[in-house]
Design an enzyme around this catalytic site. Structure first.
Site, PDB file in Angstrom:
ATOM      1  N   LYS A 110      -6.188   7.956   5.264  1.00 23.04           N
ATOM      2  CA  LYS A 110      -6.887   8.573   4.125  1.00 23.04           C
ATOM      3  C   LYS A 110      -8.020   9.471   4.596  1.00 23.04           C
ATOM      4  CE  LYS A 110      -5.306   5.901   0.344  1.00 23.04           C
ATOM      5  NZ  LYS A 110      -5.472   5.339  -0.952  1.00 23.04           N
ATOM      6  N   LYS A 194       5.617   5.960   2.880  1.00 22.39           N
ATOM      7  CA  LYS A 194       5.477   4.960   1.805  1.00 22.39           C
ATOM      8  C   LYS A 194       5.353   5.657   0.445  1.00 22.39           C
ATOM      9  CE  LYS A 194       1.358   3.250   0.712  1.00 22.39           C
ATOM     10  NZ  LYS A 194       0.718   2.562  -0.411  1.00 22.39           N
ATOM     11  N   LYS A 197       0.915   6.587  -5.023  1.00 20.31           N
ATOM     12  CA  LYS A 197       0.471   7.232  -6.273  1.00 20.31           C
ATOM     13  C   LYS A 197      -0.112   8.604  -6.003  1.00 20.31           C
ATOM     14  CE  LYS A 197      -1.548   3.014  -7.945  1.00 20.31           C
ATOM     15  NZ  LYS A 197      -2.591   2.775  -6.954  1.00 20.31           N
TER      16      LYS A 197
END
Ligand code: AQP
Length: 327
Positions: A110, A194, A197
């Site tokens: 991230k 993966k 969202k």
């Protein structure tokens, strides 16, 4: 006394079938076997910037979805309604080496995507440890991507317990609970990644509220490989992902899967997967349409009141162990 189960989901974007098969389905299944607390972790969501109006709409939507999949209104907690989450996170931050946090896979992934890295992103796993330890959870049902964070929670709990042993063990040691099928659902457009969202691609994920036709279209366009039909013993990543989605929705056994899909052409496999997903989501979508704002408010009030009681007790215990004033 029942053991306690705790897990959380962020109100970032719209929940997808990865969230459902990896975590939420399990939450509903085991909730009455345990004393259950399931959190909408809005304080985690703001570790990356969220548009305020969108965030509050997403919190309502997610609460409606959780009630629609059958989560009991007494078990649903909005994280920011219980200030002890943040309070315990600070106390745990003080016993957590920065090196432990910098090694986290999710932090590395991230932070690469951010121009400037907020401190909250680094502290994310400490807040998650606080969520779990605050309720002295025995079991934490999560998808595979969160396994490392639960391990870190155990490390933090162990470190705290051994630094402050005077009043006995402060924290219960939590165990990870992964589903046997569906612990890591991959993106339909890229089965090496993966399902997430925050991935922008229109064909990447299937939202729990997606209507049937877009679901069918996304699955028919899912990335597979150049083989013509299912080689059951050695499927490519895309085909393996589709088989996993089918098996997790239908709860078929390995033998049933082999008998049904060995040698099947990819087009037919996709049609069957699409119908299984549409049928699996249909009852959730129907219940979701019937959930009212009043039911969500009631759930937040009931869940938070119950959670506050446990949370307050743990924070007092932690403060006493550390020698802080408890009144
Ligand atoms: N692809 C996945 N397969 C299986 N389980 C998954 N989970 C997430 N993605 C998959 C599990 O869903 C629960 C809630 O996830 P989260 O909201 O806490 O955040 P996340 O793990 O970071 O999920 P996303 O979808 O990738 O969200 P963003 O993009 O906002 O970061 C967790 O138990 C998780 O393991």
């Amino acid at each position: 006394m029942k053991k306690r189960v705790l897990s959380g989901i962020q109100p970032t974007g719209s929940p997808h079938i990865g969230n459902y098969l990896g975590a939420l389905k399990n939450w509903a299944k085991i909730q009455y076997d345990y004393d259950s607390i399931y959190c909408i972790v809005d304080l985690h969501a703001v570790t990356t910037y969220q548009n305020p109006a969108e965030l509050s709409a997403k919190i309502q939507e997610l609460a409606g979805i959780l009630l629609a999949i059958g989560i009991d209104k007494n078990s649903l907690v909005l994280q920011s309604r219980v200030p002890e989450h943040a309070e315990l996170a600070w106390l745990l931050t003080c016993v957590t080496p920065v090196g432990w946090l910098e090694r986290m896979t999710q932090y590395k992934a991230k932070s690469e995507a951010q121009e400037s890295i907020g401190d909250g992103l680094l502290q994310y796993p400490v807040l998650m440890a606080a969520d779990i330890l605050l309720y002295q959870a025995d079991v934490v049902p999560v998808g595979d991507d969160q396994r490392q964070h639960v391990e870190l929670t155990r490390d933090i709990a162990q470190r705290f317990n051994s630094l402050y042993p005077e009043h006995g063990e402060t924290f219960t040691m939590p165990a990870t609970h992964l589903p046997t099928v569906g612990a890591r659902i991959m993106g339909l457009d890229d089965p090496e990644k993966k399902m997430s969202k925050s991935e922008p691609g229109a064909g990447h994920s299937i939202g729990l509220l997606d209507p049937p036709d877009p679901i069918r279209k996304k699955i028919m366009r899912a990335t597979t490989d150049s083989k013509p039909a299912v080689a059951f013993d050695d499927p490519g990543a895309g085909v393996r992902n589709l088989l996993t989605i089918y098996q997790a929705f239908t709860e078929s056994t390995n033998e049933e899967m082999r008998a049904r899909f060995s040698g099947m052409r990819y087009g037919d496999l996709k049609k069957q997967v699409a119908e299984a997903v549409v049928a699996g989501l249909e009852p959730i979508q129907k219940s979701y349409r019937e959930i009212t704002v009043e039911q969500i408010t009631e759930a937040f009030n009931l869940g938070s009141a119950r959670a506050e009681h446990i949370a307050h007790h743990t924070v007092e215990k932690v403060k006493r162990a550390m020698g802080l004033y408890t009144g």
